[in-house]
Scaffold this active site. Structure first.
Site, PDB file in Angstrom:
ATOM      1  CG  ASP A 299      -1.726  -1.358   1.518  1.00 23.58           C
ATOM      2  OD1 ASP A 299      -1.859  -2.060   0.464  1.00 23.58           O
ATOM      3  OD2 ASP A 299      -2.011  -1.454   2.527  1.00 23.58           O
TER       4      ASP A 299
HETATM    5  C1  26A Z   1     -12.102  -6.381   1.096  1.00 23.74           C
HETATM    6  N1  26A Z   1     -10.873  -6.831   1.888  1.00 23.74           N
HETATM    7  C2  26A Z   1     -10.402  -8.179   2.084  1.00 23.74           C
HETATM    8  C3  26A Z   1     -10.050  -5.547   2.283  1.00 23.74           C
HETATM    9  C4  26A Z   1      -8.686  -5.872   3.055  1.00 23.74           C
HETATM   10  C5  26A Z   1      -8.117  -4.635   2.953  1.00 23.74           C
HETATM   11  N2  26A Z   1      -8.441  -3.334   2.638  1.00 23.74           N
HETATM   12  C6  26A Z   1      -9.531  -3.427   1.988  1.00 23.74           C
HETATM   13  N3  26A Z   1     -10.482  -4.507   1.949  1.00 23.74           N
HETATM   14  N4  26A Z   1      -8.215  -6.870   3.713  1.00 23.74           N
HETATM   15  C7  26A Z   1      -7.070  -6.638   4.143  1.00 23.74           C
HETATM   16  N5  26A Z   1      -7.034  -5.070   4.126  1.00 23.74           N
HETATM   17  C8  26A Z   1      -5.997  -4.236   4.329  1.00 23.74           C
HETATM   18  O1  26A Z   1      -4.786  -4.452   3.795  1.00 23.74           O
HETATM   19  C9  26A Z   1      -3.739  -3.721   4.436  1.00 23.74           C
HETATM   20  C10 26A Z   1      -2.262  -4.332   4.021  1.00 23.74           C
HETATM   21  O2  26A Z   1      -2.118  -4.199   3.028  1.00 23.74           O
HETATM   22  C11 26A Z   1      -5.718  -3.916   5.915  1.00 23.74           C
HETATM   23  O3  26A Z   1      -6.469  -3.349   6.571  1.00 23.74           O
HETATM   24  C12 26A Z   1      -4.400  -3.546   5.802  1.00 23.74           C
HETATM   25  O4  26A Z   1      -4.159  -2.480   6.513  1.00 23.74           O
END
Ligand code: 26A
Length: 348
Positions: A299
Site C-alpha cells: 500500500d
Molecule cells: C475486502 N478486503 C479483504 C479488504 C482488505 C483490506 N483492505 C480493504 N479490503 N483486507 C485487508 N485489507 C487491508 O490491507 C492492508 C495491508 O495491505 C488491511 O486493513 C491492511 O491495512
C-alpha cells in the site's frame, strides 16, 4: 477554503481498522489461515478478532489498503492533496480512523452507516509474513448513491488522478466503473491495485470489466500469478504476466498502460504497453533488523507511486517514491508512516 489545485488524487475502497498482533502457527491453524494471505472472514473466522485482542496483545491500527495508500500519497504531497471515499459505521473504531487520517492530513468523505459496525481486519504477523482476515461491516455498504451526491461528485470531477483498491470489487463495482469512465472521458490517469490473489480468482468478471480503463495497474508477484492462472495465461513468468497486463485492450488510447509488479526485496518490474522491454528497479534495501512488519508495504509503495503520477513525474521517479515510502512503512508497526515526517529525497 479548498482551492481547485486541492484534492488532486481521489481514492476509493474499504476503510478498516486493523487488529494486528504477532501470532504463531497454532493461531494460523486454528482459523485455517495461510501465513501470507488476505481473505474475507467466514463463519469459522468470527472468533479471531476477540482472540487477537484477548490472547495476543493486539494493537488497533488504521488500515484498509487504499486508505493506507491515500495516507501514504498525502505523506509526500503538499497539504490537501488527497481525498478518500469509503464506508464506515458510527462507532469507536470509526473514531480511531478519523484520528489517524487527521494526523496524516488525509481528507475522508465516509458514507456513515448507523446500523453497521466499522470494518475490521485481523492481522496475524508471523516473521515477515502477514495473514489478513477481513470482516467488511459498514465498508460493504458503500454505494453509488454516496459517490453521486453532488458534493462528492464535485470532488470526483475536480480530481486529476483516481486510485481504486481492487478489494473494492467485493463491494461496489458500479462505483469503480463510474470513476474509471470519468477518468477515460477526461484523459485523467486511473490507477488500479490488484490487491490480493482472491480478487483475480473470485472477482474476475468485475475486474475484467474495469481492465480497459486501467492506466496503471499495480500488484505484487502473488497477485500477478493469481491473475495469470485465472486468465489462463499459461505462464508463471512475472515479466510475461506484467507484459500481458500492460497490453490488454485499452479504452483511452491517449495513454499507454503501465503495469507495475512489486516482488518484496526483488526488483520492481515495469511493463509499458507496446514496449518489448520489461524494466527492473532494484528495491531500497534495509537490514532485516530494521523491519518492524511488512503489513502495508504494498500500500505504501502504491501511495508513493501515485504521488509521483499526481505530480507528473516519470515512471522511474514514481517507482523510486514508492520504494522510498515502502521502506519507511515497514519500519513502523502496521501500515503506518513515521511522524514527525521524513522529507522525500528525489532520486539523483
Ligand atoms: C475486502 N478486503 C479483504 C479488504 C482488505 C483490506 N483492505 C480493504 N479490503 N483486507 C485487508 N485489507 C487491508 O490491507 C492492508 C495491508 O495491505 C488491511 O486493513 C491492511 O491495512
Amino acid at each position: 477554503m479548498a482551492s481547485t489545485r486541492d484534492y488532486r488524487l481521489l481514492c476509493l475502497e474499504n476503510p478498516l481498522l486493523d487488529i494486528q498482533a504477532v501470532g504463531d502457527e497454532a493461531l494460523l491453524e486454528k482459523y485455517s489461515l495461510k501465513a501470507n494471505d488476505a481473505i474475507l472472514a467466514e463463519e469459522k473466522h468470527q472468533g479471531i478478532f476477540e482472540d487477537l485482542l484477548t490472547n495476543y496483545d493486539a494493537k488497533l491500527i488504521a488500515g484498509g489498503a487504499a486508505q493506507n495508500t491515500a495516507r501514504g500519497a498525502q505523506y509526500i504531497l503538499p497539504p490537501n492533496s488527497v481525498v478518500y471515499l469509503g464506508g464506515v459505521g458510527d462507532d469507536k473504531y470509526a473514531a480511531i480512523l478519523h484520528d489517524a487520517v487527521k494526523q496524516a492530513g488525509l481528507r475522508v468523505e465516509y458514507r456513515v452507516d448507523p446500523k453497521e459496525a466499522t470494518g475490521r481486519c485481523g492481522v496475524v504477523i508471523t516473521g515477515h509474513n502477514r495473514s489478513m482476515c477481513t470482516e467488511l461491516g459498514a465498508a460493504n455498504h458503500y454505494d453509488l448513491e454516496h459517490l453521486k451526491k453532488p458534493e462528492i461528485w464535485a470532488l470526483v470531477e475536480n480530481a486529476e488522478v483516481y486510485y481504486v483498491g481492487g478489494y473494492h470489487f467485493t463491494v461496489c463495482p458500479p462505483a469503480i466503473m463510474e470513476l474509471a469512465k470519468q477518468a477515460a472521458a477526461n484523459n485523467k490517469p486511473f490507477i488500479l491495485s490488484l490487491s490480493a490473489p482472491f480478487i483475480a480468482q473470485f472477482f474476475k468478471d468485475p475486474l475484467d470489466a474495469s481492465a480497459p480503463y486501467w492506466d496503471y495497474v499495480i500488484g505484487n508477484e502473488t497477485e500477478a500469478a493469481a491473475y495469470a492462472e485465472s486468465h489462463s495465461l499459461g505462464t508463471t513468468d512475472v515479466k510475461v504476466i506484467a507484459k500481458a497486463l500492460a497490453n490488454l485492450p485499452k479504452e483511452n488510447t491517449q495513454r499507454k498502460r503501465v503495469a507495475i509488479i512489486t516482488q518484496g526485496t526483488e526488483p520492481t518490474l515495469v511493463a509499458v504497453q507496446g514496449e518489448d522491454e520489461v524494466r527492473e528497479f532494484p528495491v531500497h534495501e534495509i537490514s532485516k533488523e530494521q523491519i518492524n512488519d511488512t503489513n502495508g508495504a504494498g500500500d505504501a509503495f502504491a501511495g508513493g507511486f501515485a504521488s509521483g503520477i499526481v505530480e507528473g513525474k516519470s515512471i522511474e521517479e514514481s517507482v523510486h517514491r514508492g520504494q522510498w515510502l515502502a521502506r519507511l512503512s515497514i519500519q513502523e508497526l502496521g501500515p503506518s508512516y513515521p511522524f514527525p515526517k521524513q522529507t522525500y529525497q528525489p532520486s539523483a
